[in-house]
Write a protein that holds these residues in place. Sequence first.
Motif, PDB file in Angstrom:
ATOM      1  N   UNK A   1       0.837  -1.209   0.000  1.00  0.00           N
ATOM      2  CA  UNK A   1       0.000   0.000   0.000  1.00  0.00           C
ATOM      3  C   UNK A   1       0.871   1.258   0.000  1.00  0.00           C
ATOM      4  N   UNK A   2       0.642   2.145  -0.944  1.00  0.00           N
ATOM      5  CA  UNK A   2       1.390   3.392  -1.040  1.00  0.00           C
ATOM      6  C   UNK A   2       0.604   4.380  -1.888  1.00  0.00           C
ATOM      7  N   UNK A   3       0.568   5.652  -1.494  1.00  0.00           N
ATOM      8  CA  UNK A   3      -0.109   6.652  -2.326  1.00  0.00           C
ATOM      9  C   UNK A   3       0.648   6.947  -3.614  1.00  0.00           C
ATOM     10  N   UNK A   4       1.883   6.464  -3.709  1.00  0.00           N
ATOM     11  CA  UNK A   4       2.703   6.714  -4.901  1.00  0.00           C
ATOM     12  C   UNK A   4       2.650   5.561  -5.894  1.00  0.00           C
ATOM     13  N   UNK A   5       1.610   4.722  -5.837  1.00  0.00           N
ATOM     14  CA  UNK A   5       1.564   3.507  -6.649  1.00  0.00           C
ATOM     15  C   UNK A   5       1.712   3.791  -8.140  1.00  0.00           C
ATOM     16  N   UNK A   6       0.949   4.735  -8.680  1.00  0.00           N
ATOM     17  CA  UNK A   6       1.027   5.012 -10.116  1.00  0.00           C
ATOM     18  C   UNK A   6       2.366   5.639 -10.488  1.00  0.00           C
TER      19      UNK A   6
ATOM     20  N   UNK B   1      16.630   3.877  -6.954  1.00  0.00           N
ATOM     21  CA  UNK B   1      16.463   5.139  -7.684  1.00  0.00           C
ATOM     22  C   UNK B   1      15.145   5.803  -7.329  1.00  0.00           C
ATOM     23  N   UNK B   2      14.104   5.015  -7.188  1.00  0.00           N
ATOM     24  CA  UNK B   2      12.802   5.585  -6.855  1.00  0.00           C
ATOM     25  C   UNK B   2      12.769   6.217  -5.478  1.00  0.00           C
ATOM     26  N   UNK B   3      13.350   5.547  -4.502  1.00  0.00           N
ATOM     27  CA  UNK B   3      13.365   6.122  -3.156  1.00  0.00           C
ATOM     28  C   UNK B   3      14.233   7.368  -3.102  1.00  0.00           C
ATOM     29  N   UNK B   4      15.319   7.395  -3.888  1.00  0.00           N
ATOM     30  CA  UNK B   4      16.139   8.621  -3.947  1.00  0.00           C
ATOM     31  C   UNK B   4      15.338   9.780  -4.517  1.00  0.00           C
ATOM     32  N   UNK B   5      14.423   9.474  -5.425  1.00  0.00           N
ATOM     33  CA  UNK B   5      13.586  10.511  -6.023  1.00  0.00           C
ATOM     34  C   UNK B   5      12.395  10.888  -5.145  1.00  0.00           C
ATOM     35  N   UNK B   6      12.286  10.273  -3.973  1.00  0.00           N
ATOM     36  CA  UNK B   6      11.231  10.645  -3.038  1.00  0.00           C
ATOM     37  C   UNK B   6       9.977   9.802  -3.104  1.00  0.00           C
ATOM     38  N   UNK B   7       9.974   8.723  -3.888  1.00  0.00           N
ATOM     39  CA  UNK B   7       8.801   7.852  -3.941  1.00  0.00           C
ATOM     40  C   UNK B   7       8.743   6.997  -2.682  1.00  0.00           C
ATOM     41  N   UNK B   8       7.527   6.757  -2.185  1.00  0.00           N
ATOM     42  CA  UNK B   8       7.340   6.045  -0.929  1.00  0.00           C
ATOM     43  C   UNK B   8       6.828   4.630  -1.159  1.00  0.00           C
ATOM     44  N   UNK B   9       7.305   3.711  -0.319  1.00  0.00           N
ATOM     45  CA  UNK B   9       6.811   2.339  -0.316  1.00  0.00           C
ATOM     46  C   UNK B   9       5.982   2.075   0.932  1.00  0.00           C
ATOM     47  N   UNK B  10       5.388   3.104   1.464  1.00  0.00           N
ATOM     48  CA  UNK B  10       4.559   3.004   2.659  1.00  0.00           C
ATOM     49  C   UNK B  10       3.499   4.074   2.625  1.00  0.00           C
ATOM     50  N   UNK B  11       2.426   3.848   3.372  1.00  0.00           N
ATOM     51  CA  UNK B  11       1.389   4.863   3.499  1.00  0.00           C
ATOM     52  C   UNK B  11       1.745   5.935   4.521  1.00  0.00           C
ATOM     53  N   UNK B  12       2.814   5.708   5.271  1.00  0.00           N
ATOM     54  CA  UNK B  12       3.186   6.669   6.297  1.00  0.00           C
ATOM     55  C   UNK B  12       3.919   7.853   5.676  1.00  0.00           C
ATOM     56  N   UNK B  13       3.699   9.048   6.257  1.00  0.00           N
ATOM     57  CA  UNK B  13       4.394  10.251   5.780  1.00  0.00           C
ATOM     58  C   UNK B  13       5.842  10.267   6.231  1.00  0.00           C
TER      59      UNK B  13
END
Length: 334
Positions: free
Chosen positions: A275-280, A322-334
């Motif tokens: 679950x993540x708000x950054x799914x798309x 690379x995605x996490x470096x760009x600020x994408x989240x793998x969690x629903x937490x802020x």
Amino acid sequence: MLEHGGNLVQAMAQYGHRRADWVDLSTGISPHGYAVPPIPPARWHRLPEDDDALIKAASAFYGSDALLPVAGSQAAIQTLPAIIGGRDVGILWPTYNEHERAWQRHAPVKVSTTTLCSASERLDTLVVVNPNNPTGERISRDTLIHCHARLAERGGTLIIDEAFADTDPGDSLADLAGRPGLVVLRSLGKFFGLAGARTGFVLGPDSVRAALAERLGPWCISGPAQFAATTALLDIDWQNNARQRLLDESTRLDTLLMAHGAPARAGCALFRWIPTPDARRWQEHFARTAIWVRAFDMPTALRIGLPADNTGWARLDAALAAGTRDGLRLTNEN
């Protein structure tokens, strides 16, 4: 058209890359499918007949002879509403979206894991995918037996889609098939990696199987598919080795995802649900590197399957970093 995994043609049209360059993690199909032996030429030449060998192999594998071979569980999903019906239908949600589409004329209600037992007290028909697709959540065998008993005592039906149960069949109700009001769907597509063979089974009462056979007609499964399915269902050594390998690799996927910030997840050995708000945004990010995953909007989440080889694992690791470096989240937490 509903969105499904494995749609690489769409991915290539949108993002480019050669087909051979894509790592497809979108389906939940085992990357280590059963290696079917050479198919006897007669299987291609003759119309498929009722195959006693297939029935015996499936009966031994599922622990029941109350079964009907069908062209993948999808054929049954689309046909069962016309046979079983029901005024009050519930579907465990979120889940495989073809179930909701098949039952849409019955205006099905969405049921959660916390309301499953209470729903079985009032519904006529209850549809459950176990392990669930796409979340991987499991419903215990005892809970399902309780739900079935509550439904059956009022003439209702519990339909359980066990397409992902073969990696760990401990919660399966296949061995109880034949009881009134219980229908179990199984498929060789996921664990055996034989999705292209379009072979599955409906386990249920005689009346349901007879009605399905009448509607689906003759030659439901091709001769080559019958041969492939029979061989795979009888290969116990391969099955045991495959279960252990998939368990090891799902643990490896957990470790990799957690290293990039995802919470620990349990569930089906063939995929992980994140679950993540950054799914798309994650889906697009992966696609730019020729990695294809499933993204969901309600609720927003990713489903990621198992890479087939070390190259795929390395590419997934690099894309996650690379995605996490760009600020994408793998969690629903802020």
